[in-house]
Motif scaffolding. Structure first.
Motif, PDB file in Angstrom:
ATOM      1  N   UNK A 247       0.861  -1.190   0.000  1.00  0.00           N
ATOM      2  CA  UNK A 247       0.000   0.000   0.000  1.00  0.00           C
ATOM      3  C   UNK A 247       0.890   1.229   0.000  1.00  0.00           C
ATOM      4  N   UNK A 248       0.466   2.248  -0.713  1.00  0.00           N
ATOM      5  CA  UNK A 248       1.305   3.428  -0.896  1.00  0.00           C
ATOM      6  C   UNK A 248       1.698   4.058   0.441  1.00  0.00           C
ATOM      7  N   UNK A 249       0.840   3.988   1.443  1.00  0.00           N
ATOM      8  CA  UNK A 249       1.163   4.588   2.737  1.00  0.00           C
ATOM      9  C   UNK A 249       2.315   3.864   3.432  1.00  0.00           C
ATOM     10  N   UNK A 250       2.588   2.629   3.012  1.00  0.00           N
ATOM     11  CA  UNK A 250       3.664   1.847   3.619  1.00  0.00           C
ATOM     12  C   UNK A 250       4.959   1.932   2.824  1.00  0.00           C
ATOM     13  N   UNK A 251       4.906   2.546   1.635  1.00  0.00           N
ATOM     14  CA  UNK A 251       6.107   2.589   0.810  1.00  0.00           C
ATOM     15  C   UNK A 251       6.300   3.990   0.236  1.00  0.00           C
ATOM     16  N   UNK A 252       6.059   4.150  -1.053  1.00  0.00           N
ATOM     17  CA  UNK A 252       6.163   5.451  -1.704  1.00  0.00           C
ATOM     18  C   UNK A 252       5.363   5.410  -3.000  1.00  0.00           C
ATOM     19  N   UNK A 367       5.065  -9.067   8.598  1.00  0.00           N
ATOM     20  CA  UNK A 367       5.298  -8.679   9.991  1.00  0.00           C
ATOM     21  C   UNK A 367       5.344  -7.171  10.159  1.00  0.00           C
ATOM     22  N   UNK A 368       6.054  -6.487   9.261  1.00  0.00           N
ATOM     23  CA  UNK A 368       6.151  -5.031   9.388  1.00  0.00           C
ATOM     24  C   UNK A 368       4.798  -4.361   9.105  1.00  0.00           C
ATOM     25  N   UNK A 369       4.035  -4.921   8.173  1.00  0.00           N
ATOM     26  CA  UNK A 369       2.700  -4.363   7.895  1.00  0.00           C
ATOM     27  C   UNK A 369       1.795  -4.521   9.102  1.00  0.00           C
ATOM     28  N   UNK A 389      15.042  -3.852   2.534  1.00  0.00           N
ATOM     29  CA  UNK A 389      14.305  -2.688   2.037  1.00  0.00           C
ATOM     30  C   UNK A 389      13.212  -2.278   3.018  1.00  0.00           C
ATOM     31  N   UNK A 390      12.483  -3.246   3.566  1.00  0.00           N
ATOM     32  CA  UNK A 390      11.420  -2.930   4.528  1.00  0.00           C
ATOM     33  C   UNK A 390      11.976  -2.203   5.748  1.00  0.00           C
ATOM     34  N   UNK A 391      13.120  -2.659   6.225  1.00  0.00           N
ATOM     35  CA  UNK A 391      13.715  -2.018   7.400  1.00  0.00           C
ATOM     36  C   UNK A 391      14.300  -0.651   7.045  1.00  0.00           C
ATOM     37  N   UNK A 392      14.826  -0.511   5.831  1.00  0.00           N
ATOM     38  CA  UNK A 392      15.343   0.794   5.411  1.00  0.00           C
ATOM     39  C   UNK A 392      14.215   1.829   5.409  1.00  0.00           C
ATOM     40  N   UNK A 393      13.033   1.425   4.924  1.00  0.00           N
ATOM     41  CA  UNK A 393      11.882   2.332   4.926  1.00  0.00           C
ATOM     42  C   UNK A 393      11.478   2.695   6.349  1.00  0.00           C
ATOM     43  N   UNK A 436      -2.703   6.610   8.547  1.00  0.00           N
ATOM     44  CA  UNK A 436      -2.744   6.777   7.088  1.00  0.00           C
ATOM     45  C   UNK A 436      -3.107   5.462   6.406  1.00  0.00           C
ATOM     46  N   UNK A 437      -2.532   4.377   6.897  1.00  0.00           N
ATOM     47  CA  UNK A 437      -2.790   3.084   6.280  1.00  0.00           C
ATOM     48  C   UNK A 437      -4.248   2.654   6.473  1.00  0.00           C
TER      49      UNK A 437
END
Length: 524
Positions: A247-252, A367-369, A389-393, A436-437
């Motif tokens: 979902x865009x709120x979780x990434x970019x 897990x992060x979601x 990548x998930x942790x970098x975000x 946001x999510x």
């Protein structure tokens, strides 16, 4: 009497209409990883709950029968990829190129294991028909042939977001200037060096897939689908729909074709279920809250090297919080008194508990979601794939901290824990992200079910298909048009400059000739 008869007829009509609009789906989940299965099975259960018939092929058998779902377990997949799952720590230490080659080769074994399974062969030889074939897109392109075999639209399910594996299926653009590869821990605002690395990585992947990996999947496709009318590449480039676990709120923000739909988090339970009594009492009795620690379904804490396990024990013995530790052995020597171990925890319901203050995770997308949805900051120990990548975000957004596995020590982990548990801003940031999510017009699972039904109602919804799917590399990037246009302009400019030079040279020669032809005046 007449009124009752009218009501009865109305109910019968509704029943007829519901049966007419019910569809029959084949859901294929080939990956022997529980996290991937949890996403796909959520969709299968959602479709079944909506009244549709679902045939579910996966490595894992349903724990109990579910109405409208025909379960077709294929345990041979677990054997085909067992070494890759069991040796994640060893493989993560390999050079990245070696990891990629091994990763893709595993995909060939998965595809072959599923297609040669007797249950799948029996289904293929039957007279069964389907309104759509939903396949998890995870290094299993040969399985797309099932859609062509059953003359049904192909729907892809991307279990960890957009990547060339699934964007190529519907022609979604992925500009290398601001869309980083899923295996690189870059943001959408890359430096010059990062853009060069990203472009190099994408180029390598394109060539690797085109000349090494996809031809191997094509061989499997041709072996098991010799009677399919469409070729391997025609099937791959003609998906009716791709559902993304993102979902865009979780990434970019990034561009998508209209038939690529974000449904990230459809596996998350919106209502917290009661926890087992011993876990509930352990959490509620924690004066300073609870830290939940799990390395996911594939990496077991029990197989961690003694040095790393001791670092975790030392860390947990020093924190004031209680700790829930997913540990796959009933015996943990040196277990601190504030630690509760178990080989299984209801993770979603635990993260939803108001007294859980921090999550220590491997950084997987599910897990992060879940952690973001429930507003819980997390420390990540990434091991493989998109976890970096998930942790970098998470770090870029301020609600997560990364501790690299190679650098895992009690001091580093304890510092990360204190940073997130003692900094109120981290909690505020993850709560904002959660808000946001959650702010969506419909639940992700409802959106997924709607789009699957939409494609079925409109026989593949060809009107959503992008024309980019009919273009080759040169045409897609307009290289031929740029050559003609810009090459033509440069040629005209060159001709003008050449003409000017020739005219200028001629004029110079003319005037110099005139000067030399004049009679010289004799001077005394």
């Amino acid at each position: 009497m007449t009124r009752n008869k009218t009501c009865l007829n109305a109910f019968l009509l509704l029943g007829i209409l519901s049966s007419v609009t019910a569809f029959n789906y084949l859901v294929v989940l080939p990956t022997g990883a529980r996290s991937h299965y949890n996403v796909g099975s959520s969709l299968a259960k959602g479709l079944a709950a909506a009244g549709h018939q679902v045939t579910l092929i996966s490595p894992f058998a349903l724990k109990k029968p579910i109405e409208n779902i025909i379960d077709v377990p294929v345990p041979g997949i677990l054997k085909a990829m067992g070494g890759d799952i069991d040796n994640l720590l060893t493989k993560s230490a390999q050079p990245i190129i070696q990891q990629i080659v091994g990763f893709y080769d595993m995909g060939i074994r998965i595809s072959e294991a599923l297609l040669q399974d007797p249950s799948v062969q029996k289904l293929m030889q039957s007279n069964q028909t389907f309104d759509a074939v939903i396949d998890e897109v995870f290094l299993d392109e040969a399985l797309f042939g099932l859609a062509e075999h059953f003359n049904a639209p192909l729907i892809g399910l991307g279990t960890f977001g957009a990547i060339s594996w699934n964007t190529d299926m519907v022609g979604s653009p992925s500009p290398a200037s601001y869309v980083p590869h899923a295996l690189l821990k870059f943001s959408d605002h890359m430096s010059f060096v990062e853009r060069v690395i990203n472009l190099a990585f994408l180029t390598y992947e394109y060539l690797f897939m085109k000349f090494y990996y996809l031809p191997k999947q094509e061989l499997v496709y041709n072996k098991y689908f010799p009677n399919n009318k469409k070729s391997f590449y025609e099937v791959r480039n003609n998906a009716a729909l791709v559902l993304l676990n993102q979902h865009v709120s979780l990434s970019f923000p990034r561009p998508y074709s209209p038939n690529m739909i974000e449904v990230g988090g459809m596996h998350i339970q919106r209502q917290r279920q009661p926890l087992p009594k011993d876990i509930e009492e352990f959490i509620k009795g924690a004066e300073h809250g609870v830290i939940y620690f799990s390395m996911g379904s594939n990496l077991k804490s029990a197989v961690l090297p003694q040095e790393k396990r001791q670092a975790l024990i030392d860390t947990f013995s020093k924190v004031k919080q209680r700790v829930l530790w997913k540990f796959e052995d009933s015996n943990l020597p040196g277990k601190p008194e504030n630690v509760f171990i178990s080989d299984w925890f209801p993770q979603d319901d635990i993260l939803a508990h108001e007294n859980v203050k921090l999550f220590i995770t491997h950084g997987g997308l599910l897990s992060t979601t879940e952690s973001i949805y429930h507003g819980t900051p997390f420390v990540g120990i990434p091991i493989f794939g998109d976890q970096f990548l998930n942790m970098a975000r998470a770090e870029q957004n301020g609600y997560g901290k990364t501790v690299n596995y190679e650098d895992l020590t009690s001091e580093r982990l304890l510092a990360a824990i204190k940073t997130l548990t003692e900094d109120p801003q981290a909690l505020e940031l993850v709560k904002d992200m959660s808000a946001r999510y959650r702010d969506q017009p419909q639940l992700p699972l409802e959106r997924a079910v709607y789009w699957v039904e939409h494609v079925s109602r409109h026989k593949g919804a060809r009107y959503l298909r992008s024309a980019s799917q009919d273009l080759n590399f040169v045409q897609y990037h307009n290289l031929d048009a740029m050559l003609i246009l810009y090459g033509g302009i440069l040629f005209v400019i060159y001709c003008l400059l050449w003409l000017i030079r020739r005219v200028w040279g001629a004029l110079q020669n003319f005037f110099m000739g005139r000067q030399s032809s004049k009679p010289k005046v004799k001077r005394n």
